[in-house]
Design an enzyme around this catalytic site. Structure first.
Site, PDB file in Angstrom:
ATOM      1  N   ASN A   1       0.828  -1.213   0.000  1.00  0.00           N
ATOM      2  CA  ASN A   1       0.000   0.000   0.000  1.00  0.00           C
ATOM      3  C   ASN A   1       0.858   1.257   0.000  1.00  0.00           C
ATOM      4  O   ASN A   1       1.927   1.313   0.605  1.00  0.00           O
ATOM      5  CB  ASN A   1      -1.026  -0.004   1.140  1.00  0.00           C
ATOM      6  CG  ASN A   1      -0.456  -0.251   2.515  1.00  0.00           C
ATOM      7  OD1 ASN A   1       0.566  -0.890   2.668  1.00  0.00           O
ATOM      8  ND2 ASN A   1      -1.111   0.258   3.532  1.00  0.00           N
TER       9      ASN A   1
ATOM     10  N   GLU B   1       0.344   5.240   0.644  1.00  0.00           N
ATOM     11  CA  GLU B   1      -0.580   6.270   1.137  1.00  0.00           C
ATOM     12  C   GLU B   1      -0.137   7.659   0.687  1.00  0.00           C
ATOM     13  O   GLU B   1       0.964   7.839   0.152  1.00  0.00           O
ATOM     14  CB  GLU B   1      -0.692   6.155   2.661  1.00  0.00           C
ATOM     15  CG  GLU B   1      -1.283   4.804   3.052  1.00  0.00           C
ATOM     16  CD  GLU B   1      -1.579   4.663   4.528  1.00  0.00           C
ATOM     17  OE1 GLU B   1      -1.170   5.525   5.338  1.00  0.00           O
ATOM     18  OE2 GLU B   1      -2.249   3.665   4.884  1.00  0.00           O
ATOM     19  N   ASN B   2      -1.006   8.624   0.933  1.00  0.00           N
ATOM     20  CA  ASN B   2      -0.747   9.994   0.490  1.00  0.00           C
ATOM     21  C   ASN B   2      -1.417  10.957   1.449  1.00  0.00           C
ATOM     22  O   ASN B   2      -2.495  10.648   1.984  1.00  0.00           O
ATOM     23  CB  ASN B   2      -1.320  10.162  -0.929  1.00  0.00           C
ATOM     24  CG  ASN B   2      -0.808  11.395  -1.604  1.00  0.00           C
ATOM     25  OD1 ASN B   2      -1.212  12.505  -1.282  1.00  0.00           O
ATOM     26  ND2 ASN B   2       0.093  11.213  -2.542  1.00  0.00           N
ATOM     27  N   ALA B   3      -0.790  12.135   1.645  1.00  0.00           N
ATOM     28  CA  ALA B   3      -1.373  13.144   2.524  1.00  0.00           C
ATOM     29  C   ALA B   3      -2.776  13.528   2.030  1.00  0.00           C
ATOM     30  O   ALA B   3      -3.652  13.858   2.830  1.00  0.00           O
ATOM     31  CB  ALA B   3      -0.479  14.371   2.578  1.00  0.00           C
TER      32      ALA B   3
ATOM     33  N   TYR C   1      -5.516  11.798   1.177  1.00  0.00           N
ATOM     34  CA  TYR C   1      -5.836  10.373   1.405  1.00  0.00           C
ATOM     35  C   TYR C   1      -6.319   9.570   0.189  1.00  0.00           C
ATOM     36  O   TYR C   1      -5.793   8.490  -0.073  1.00  0.00           O
ATOM     37  CB  TYR C   1      -6.860  10.229   2.544  1.00  0.00           C
ATOM     38  CG  TYR C   1      -6.339  10.589   3.924  1.00  0.00           C
ATOM     39  CD1 TYR C   1      -5.019  10.987   4.135  1.00  0.00           C
ATOM     40  CD2 TYR C   1      -7.184  10.535   5.022  1.00  0.00           C
ATOM     41  CE1 TYR C   1      -4.555  11.335   5.395  1.00  0.00           C
ATOM     42  CE2 TYR C   1      -6.730  10.874   6.295  1.00  0.00           C
ATOM     43  CZ  TYR C   1      -5.417  11.270   6.472  1.00  0.00           C
ATOM     44  OH  TYR C   1      -4.971  11.599   7.719  1.00  0.00           O
TER      45      TYR C   1
ATOM     46  N   GLU D   1      -3.019  -4.551  -3.104  1.00  0.00           N
ATOM     47  CA  GLU D   1      -3.490  -5.465  -4.157  1.00  0.00           C
ATOM     48  C   GLU D   1      -3.450  -4.782  -5.517  1.00  0.00           C
ATOM     49  O   GLU D   1      -3.024  -5.350  -6.521  1.00  0.00           O
ATOM     50  CB  GLU D   1      -4.942  -5.890  -3.889  1.00  0.00           C
ATOM     51  CG  GLU D   1      -5.157  -6.700  -2.642  1.00  0.00           C
ATOM     52  CD  GLU D   1      -5.430  -5.843  -1.407  1.00  0.00           C
ATOM     53  OE1 GLU D   1      -4.807  -4.761  -1.278  1.00  0.00           O
ATOM     54  OE2 GLU D   1      -6.240  -6.258  -0.583  1.00  0.00           O
TER      55      GLU D   1
ATOM     56  N   CYS E   1     -10.592  -4.507   0.158  1.00  0.00           N
ATOM     57  CA  CYS E   1     -11.692  -3.538   0.030  1.00  0.00           C
ATOM     58  C   CYS E   1     -12.467  -3.803  -1.264  1.00  0.00           C
ATOM     59  O   CYS E   1     -12.020  -4.539  -2.152  1.00  0.00           O
ATOM     60  CB  CYS E   1     -11.150  -2.115   0.056  1.00  0.00           C
ATOM     61  SG  CYS E   1     -10.388  -1.598  -1.491  1.00  0.00           S
TER      62      CYS E   1
ATOM     63  N   CYS F   1     -10.660  -3.073  -4.592  1.00  0.00           N
ATOM     64  CA  CYS F   1      -9.661  -4.095  -4.950  1.00  0.00           C
ATOM     65  C   CYS F   1     -10.338  -5.352  -5.465  1.00  0.00           C
ATOM     66  O   CYS F   1      -9.858  -5.999  -6.398  1.00  0.00           O
ATOM     67  CB  CYS F   1      -8.771  -4.421  -3.755  1.00  0.00           C
ATOM     68  SG  CYS F   1      -7.558  -3.127  -3.449  1.00  0.00           S
TER      69      CYS F   1
HETATM   70  N1  THU Z   1      -5.309  -1.523   2.456  1.00  0.00           N
HETATM   71  C1  THU Z   1      -4.741  -2.323   1.522  1.00  0.00           C
HETATM   72  O1  THU Z   1      -3.652  -2.044   1.006  1.00  0.00           O
HETATM   73  N2  THU Z   1      -5.385  -3.445   1.174  1.00  0.00           N
HETATM   74  C2  THU Z   1      -6.520  -3.892   1.755  1.00  0.00           C
HETATM   75  O2  THU Z   1      -6.984  -4.962   1.395  1.00  0.00           O
HETATM   76  C3  THU Z   1      -7.189  -3.100   2.786  1.00  0.00           C
HETATM   77  C4  THU Z   1      -6.582  -1.780   3.080  1.00  0.00           C
HETATM   78  C5  THU Z   1      -4.578  -0.339   2.870  1.00  0.00           C
HETATM   79  C6  THU Z   1      -5.148   0.978   2.455  1.00  0.00           C
HETATM   80  C7  THU Z   1      -4.549   1.909   3.489  1.00  0.00           C
HETATM   81  O3  THU Z   1      -3.241   2.262   3.081  1.00  0.00           O
HETATM   82  C8  THU Z   1      -4.436   1.038   4.736  1.00  0.00           C
HETATM   83  O4  THU Z   1      -4.499  -0.302   4.278  1.00  0.00           O
HETATM   84  C9  THU Z   1      -5.514   1.290   5.746  1.00  0.00           C
HETATM   85  O5  THU Z   1      -6.770   1.225   5.175  1.00  0.00           O
END
Ligand code: THU
Length: 160
Positions: free
Chosen positions: A61, A63-65, A67, A74, A111, A114
């Site tokens: 994963n 992330e970014n400021a 969001y 995935e 999620c 994904c």
């Molecule tokens: N996240 C994933 O990378 N995959 C998942 O299946 C569920 C959530 C990440 C997104 C975010 O960076 C962090 O987990 C918290 O939600």
């Protein structure tokens, strides 16, 4: 009124019950959690996609400021696979989650976005993609990504 029951098939395995191939892929997904960029959630997710030619594409994963600009593990793996090996089917996808100093006991649950991308990947190559969700206690294995998303929306639906 009609009632439809949608069935889904999920198998839960102990570590020693997984195949060597599944364990190897999960091990890479676990390693990938170390590369996760997650300064906001501190929830590290690693992914490993195995292609038809045996190549393994890694993801985690990002992330970014701002969001919503971030992306799940995935999708980083599946989009990288599509970009680098567009002709290769993705046969297996493994995911592992790490937070508070340990891998989660329960498998992480992908999620909805994904799941939609997983189903498109499967559909694109016309075969099943096995999904392996690692948990320290047990690991869930879905024979097909479609098992994670009943009533899928795929290209045929666009034709009406
Ligand atoms: N996240 C994933 O990378 N995959 C998942 O299946 C569920 C959530 C990440 C997104 C975010 O960076 C962090 O987990 C918290 O939600």
């Amino acid at each position: 009124m009609k009632e439809y029951n949608l069935k889904t098939q999920l198998r839960a395995y102990r570590w020693d019950e997984l195949s060597e191939e599944q364990r190897a892929l999960v091990t890479i997904a676990k390693e990938q959690t170390e590369h996760s960029y997650c300064p906001y959630s501190h929830f590290h997710v690693g992914a490993a996609a195995k292609l038809g030619n045996g190549v393994i594409i890694r993801g985690c994963n990002q992330e970014n400021a701002a969001y919503p600009s971030g992306l799940c593990a995935e999708r980083t793996a599946l989009f990288a696979a599509g970009a680098q090996y567009p002709e290769q089917p993705v046969e297996k996808l493994a995911i592992a989650c790490f937070t508070d100093g340990h891998f989660t006991k329960e498998p992480g649950s992908p999620c909805g976005a994904c799941r939609q991308v997983m189903v498109e990947t499967e559909h694109r190559y016309g075969g099943k993609m096995e999904v392996i969700l690692y948990g320290d206690d047990e690991t869930y294995v879905f024979e097909s990504a479609a098992d994670l998303l009943p009533l899928i929306f795929v290209s045929e639906n666009l034709k009406g």
